[in-house]
Design a protein around this motif. Structure first.
Motif: not given
Length: 208
Positions: A9-11, A15-16, A80-83, A155-158
């Motif tokens: 869900e995070f990625w 964040f992703g 968005e990355a897939t696009k 990881y970046r505050g997570f």
């Protein structure tokens, strides 16, 4: 898309989306060209590659330059990355899916995963290892943060979003016909071609 873990869900989420901007640029492409050209000197007859967690395709773009006739395949969870991945590599076969749920339709010569296993929920690593193994006809290339024993770091505050361990060793223990062909390390302070302190492991399927 239904997810099994909070990491997926995070990625797949905001964040992703934001990660896309940090994973692009000519400098990264140059570093990737240097990175893969050194690693893949020992492979032979590779005409297809599948990347697990391809993001916008910066690794595959480098491989496409090194192996212009290679058939490219990719799995990516973030919309968005897939696009952008499809825009960057219009001839690639792209699967918008979690790598935990992915069932390889066909085997490819080279399976690649780079900076992704570190973000997988440890409870599902064996399933991901199975998917990597089943997708490969010849080679598997793992490029991840290494630690001899499993550990979790901020990881970046997570919390619970980055896990370090011996991914290669675990994969070889799970599948005894995998042979370590080569391995190495790329340092973030390399003056010309930096990578993010990645340990890489090139595995080959052998007959036993």
């Amino acid at each position: 898309m239904n997810f099994k873990t909070e990491q997926e869900e995070f990625w797949a989420g905001k964040f992703g989306d934001n990660y896309i901007g940090r994973n692009s640029g000519k400098e990264l492409l140059a570093s990737n060209l240097n990175f893969f050209s050194g690693i893949l000197k020992k492979v032979t007859n590779i005409s297809s590659c599948l990347e697990f967690g391809a993001n916008i395709g910066m690794n595959l773009k480098a491989l496409n330059l090194l192996f212009p006739n290679m058939k490219l395949h990719a799995i990516e969870i973030n919309t968005e990355a897939t696009k952008k991945l499809k825009e960057n590599l219009p001839d690639a076969e792209v699967h918008k899916k979690s790598i935990i749920d992915f069932i390889p339709p066909n085997k490819v010569d080279l399976v690649l995963i780079k900076g992704v296993l570190i973000h997988i929920n440890p409870s599902y690593l064996k399933k991901v290892y199975e998917n990597l193994y089943n997708a490969s006809a010849k080679y598997i290339l793992l490029c991840e943060y290494y630690n001899r024993t499993p550990t979790t770091i901020d990881y970046r505050g997570f919390e619970d979003k980055l896990f370090k361990r011996d991914f290669c060793g675990e994969l070889m223990d799970q599948y005894v016909d995998l042979q370590l062909l080569d391995y190495g390390f790329s340092y973030h302070r390399d003056k010309n071609f930096p990578q993010d302190d990645i340990s890489w492991f090139l595995l080959e399927k052998v007959s036993i």
